[in-house]
Design a protein around this motif. Structure first.
Motif, PDB file in Angstrom:
ATOM      1  N   VAL A   1      36.216 131.728  12.983  1.00 57.71           N
ATOM      2  CA  VAL A   1      36.004 130.948  11.771  1.00 57.71           C
ATOM      3  C   VAL A   1      35.860 129.471  12.099  1.00 57.71           C
ATOM      4  O   VAL A   1      35.092 128.755  11.473  1.00 57.71           O
ATOM      5  CB  VAL A   1      37.167 131.176  10.776  1.00 57.71           C
ATOM      6  N   HIS A   2      36.600 129.015  13.103  1.00 50.62           N
ATOM      7  CA  HIS A   2      36.615 127.589  13.415  1.00 50.62           C
ATOM      8  C   HIS A   2      35.611 127.193  14.489  1.00 50.62           C
ATOM      9  O   HIS A   2      35.529 126.024  14.842  1.00 50.62           O
ATOM     10  CB  HIS A   2      38.029 127.175  13.834  1.00 50.62           C
ATOM     11  N   GLN A   3      34.869 128.138  15.026  1.00 57.12           N
ATOM     12  CA  GLN A   3      33.891 127.786  16.048  1.00 57.12           C
ATOM     13  C   GLN A   3      32.634 127.200  15.403  1.00 57.12           C
ATOM     14  O   GLN A   3      32.170 127.689  14.375  1.00 57.12           O
ATOM     15  CB  GLN A   3      33.542 129.022  16.888  1.00 57.12           C
ATOM     16  N   LYS A   4      32.106 126.168  16.040  1.00 60.40           N
ATOM     17  CA  LYS A   4      30.970 125.432  15.493  1.00 60.40           C
ATOM     18  C   LYS A   4      29.718 125.682  16.338  1.00 60.40           C
ATOM     19  O   LYS A   4      29.778 125.649  17.564  1.00 60.40           O
ATOM     20  CB  LYS A   4      31.290 123.934  15.465  1.00 60.40           C
ATOM     21  N   ILE A   5      28.599 125.899  15.649  1.00 61.25           N
ATOM     22  CA  ILE A   5      27.338 126.161  16.335  1.00 61.25           C
ATOM     23  C   ILE A   5      26.264 125.201  15.827  1.00 61.25           C
ATOM     24  O   ILE A   5      26.122 125.003  14.617  1.00 61.25           O
ATOM     25  CB  ILE A   5      26.868 127.609  16.108  1.00 61.25           C
ATOM     26  N   LEU A   6      25.535 124.610  16.759  1.00 61.59           N
ATOM     27  CA  LEU A   6      24.399 123.754  16.428  1.00 61.59           C
ATOM     28  C   LEU A   6      23.117 124.542  16.655  1.00 61.59           C
ATOM     29  O   LEU A   6      22.898 125.080  17.751  1.00 61.59           O
ATOM     30  CB  LEU A   6      24.398 122.497  17.302  1.00 61.59           C
TER      31      LEU A   6
ATOM     32  N   ASP B   1      30.707 124.208  19.599  1.00 59.17           N
ATOM     33  CA  ASP B   1      31.192 125.107  20.645  1.00 59.17           C
ATOM     34  C   ASP B   1      30.044 125.821  21.346  1.00 59.17           C
ATOM     35  O   ASP B   1      30.217 126.358  22.446  1.00 59.17           O
ATOM     36  CB  ASP B   1      32.137 126.145  20.046  1.00 59.17           C
ATOM     37  N   LEU B   2      28.872 125.831  20.719  1.00 56.38           N
ATOM     38  CA  LEU B   2      27.688 126.467  21.290  1.00 56.38           C
ATOM     39  C   LEU B   2      26.444 125.853  20.662  1.00 56.38           C
ATOM     40  O   LEU B   2      26.478 125.468  19.491  1.00 56.38           O
ATOM     41  CB  LEU B   2      27.709 127.984  21.058  1.00 56.38           C
ATOM     42  N   VAL B   3      25.371 125.771  21.438  1.00 56.58           N
ATOM     43  CA  VAL B   3      24.121 125.183  20.954  1.00 56.58           C
ATOM     44  C   VAL B   3      22.987 126.188  21.119  1.00 56.58           C
ATOM     45  O   VAL B   3      22.825 126.782  22.181  1.00 56.58           O
ATOM     46  CB  VAL B   3      23.776 123.890  21.723  1.00 56.58           C
ATOM     47  N   VAL B   4      22.201 126.374  20.052  1.00 57.24           N
ATOM     48  CA  VAL B   4      20.994 127.202  20.089  1.00 57.24           C
ATOM     49  C   VAL B   4      19.813 126.247  19.996  1.00 57.24           C
ATOM     50  O   VAL B   4      19.667 125.525  19.005  1.00 57.24           O
ATOM     51  CB  VAL B   4      20.959 128.217  18.933  1.00 57.24           C
TER      52      VAL B   4
ATOM     53  N   PRO C   1      28.222 126.000  26.021  1.00 59.95           N
ATOM     54  CA  PRO C   1      27.190 127.034  26.179  1.00 59.95           C
ATOM     55  C   PRO C   1      25.910 126.689  25.424  1.00 59.95           C
ATOM     56  O   PRO C   1      25.965 126.179  24.300  1.00 59.95           O
ATOM     57  CB  PRO C   1      27.846 128.283  25.586  1.00 59.95           C
ATOM     58  N   ILE C   2      24.761 126.982  26.042  1.00 61.33           N
ATOM     59  CA  ILE C   2      23.454 126.720  25.440  1.00 61.33           C
ATOM     60  C   ILE C   2      22.605 127.982  25.506  1.00 61.33           C
ATOM     61  O   ILE C   2      22.480 128.594  26.569  1.00 61.33           O
ATOM     62  CB  ILE C   2      22.716 125.576  26.156  1.00 61.33           C
ATOM     63  N   ILE C   3      22.020 128.371  24.372  1.00 58.74           N
ATOM     64  CA  ILE C   3      21.073 129.474  24.313  1.00 58.74           C
ATOM     65  C   ILE C   3      19.716 128.898  23.929  1.00 58.74           C
ATOM     66  O   ILE C   3      19.598 128.204  22.921  1.00 58.74           O
ATOM     67  CB  ILE C   3      21.497 130.537  23.282  1.00 58.74           C
ATOM     68  N   LEU C   4      18.701 129.176  24.730  1.00 57.89           N
ATOM     69  CA  LEU C   4      17.358 128.670  24.457  1.00 57.89           C
ATOM     70  C   LEU C   4      16.529 129.713  23.711  1.00 57.89           C
ATOM     71  O   LEU C   4      16.594 130.909  24.014  1.00 57.89           O
ATOM     72  CB  LEU C   4      16.649 128.316  25.758  1.00 57.89           C
ATOM     73  N   LEU C   5      15.772 129.236  22.735  1.00 54.29           N
ATOM     74  CA  LEU C   5      14.802 130.073  22.029  1.00 54.29           C
ATOM     75  C   LEU C   5      13.428 129.699  22.554  1.00 54.29           C
ATOM     76  O   LEU C   5      13.059 128.523  22.535  1.00 54.29           O
ATOM     77  CB  LEU C   5      14.857 129.821  20.518  1.00 54.29           C
ATOM     78  N   THR C   6      12.663 130.668  23.024  1.00 58.12           N
ATOM     79  CA  THR C   6      11.371 130.332  23.597  1.00 58.12           C
ATOM     80  C   THR C   6      10.305 131.351  23.247  1.00 58.12           C
ATOM     81  O   THR C   6      10.560 132.549  23.217  1.00 58.12           O
ATOM     82  CB  THR C   6      11.470 130.211  25.137  1.00 58.12           C
ATOM     83  N   ALA C   7       9.117 130.847  22.976  1.00 58.46           N
ATOM     84  CA  ALA C   7       7.958 131.712  22.752  1.00 58.46           C
ATOM     85  C   ALA C   7       7.149 131.819  24.031  1.00 58.46           C
ATOM     86  O   ALA C   7       6.112 132.471  24.072  1.00 58.46           O
ATOM     87  CB  ALA C   7       7.095 131.137  21.633  1.00 58.46           C
TER      88      ALA C   7
END
Length: 199
Positions: free
Chosen positions: A13-18, A60-63, A87-93
């Motif tokens: 609940v308290h984790q933040k995502i960008l 806490d994590l970035v997309v 942590p970073i997750i990349l979105l790519t085409a």
């Protein structure tokens, strides 16, 4: 719901995502989906806005979408890695494997190829956050056991420390995390901590 499940739910609940993507529809879908999963979500429509939001909100994590105006996802990853190992997750085409490898070499933890299922991304978010939490837990557990020792630590003692600390980890998860640092029944303290903190 078990006590461990309640602890885990409270953490989520308290984790933040960008979420940073120049496509409004993707931002809206991911924001809705992740909020429903219990996360606090911040959004950005370009790279510069993503960096500003990261510095302000400390997620806490970035997309990150790779192809964004003003600063692409690679540039944002470089900026974040100057000061943080979040942590970073990349979105790519981009279908080219070398392009995806570039992101991982810059410090991204995972990537998702567009078009993607929001459910798949949510699963990857949970998996990456879980790995990050586990690393922090291991360091805390070792500090609890042997803060001054430089030798090995019993795996059995470490597992007991996890239980004492009330962490929601399964035995097979602990074994998976420790397998590269274990010889027999002993865990190499120095190598494990060095790997976790990047030294």
């Amino acid at each position: 719901m078990t006590e461990n499940s309640e602890v885990q739910a409270e953490q989520e609940v308290h984790q933040k995502i960008l979420v940073a993507d120049d496509e409004a529809s993707i931002r809206r879908i991911l924001e809705t989906r992740l909020k429903m999963a219990g996360y606090d979500v911040y959004t950005a429509q370009d790279g510069e806005e993503a960096v500003a939001s990261f510095n302000k909100n400390n997620p806490d994590l970035v997309v990150l979408d790779v192809m964004m105006p003003k600063m692409d996802g690679y540039g944002v990853t470089r900026e974040i890695r100057r000061t943080s190992d979040v942590p970073i997750i990349l979105l790519t085409a981009l279908g080219d494997v070398s392009e995806r490898i570039t992101g991982l070499e810059l410090g991204a933890d995972d990537y998702v190829i567009k078009p993607f299922s929001p459910k798949e991304l949510e699963a990857r978010v949970k998996a990456v956050l879980r790995r990050t939490i586990n690393k922090d837990v291991i360091i805390k557990s070792f500090s609890f056991l042997d803060p001054q020792k430089t030798g090995n630590c019993s795996k059995d003692k470490l597992k007991q420390a996890f239980l004492t600390l009330g962490e929601p980890l399964k035995e097979e998860e602990i074994d998976e995390l420790l397998k590269d640092f274990t010889k027999g029944s002993q865990v190499d303290y120095k190598k494990l901590i060095g790997a976790l903190v990047g030294k």
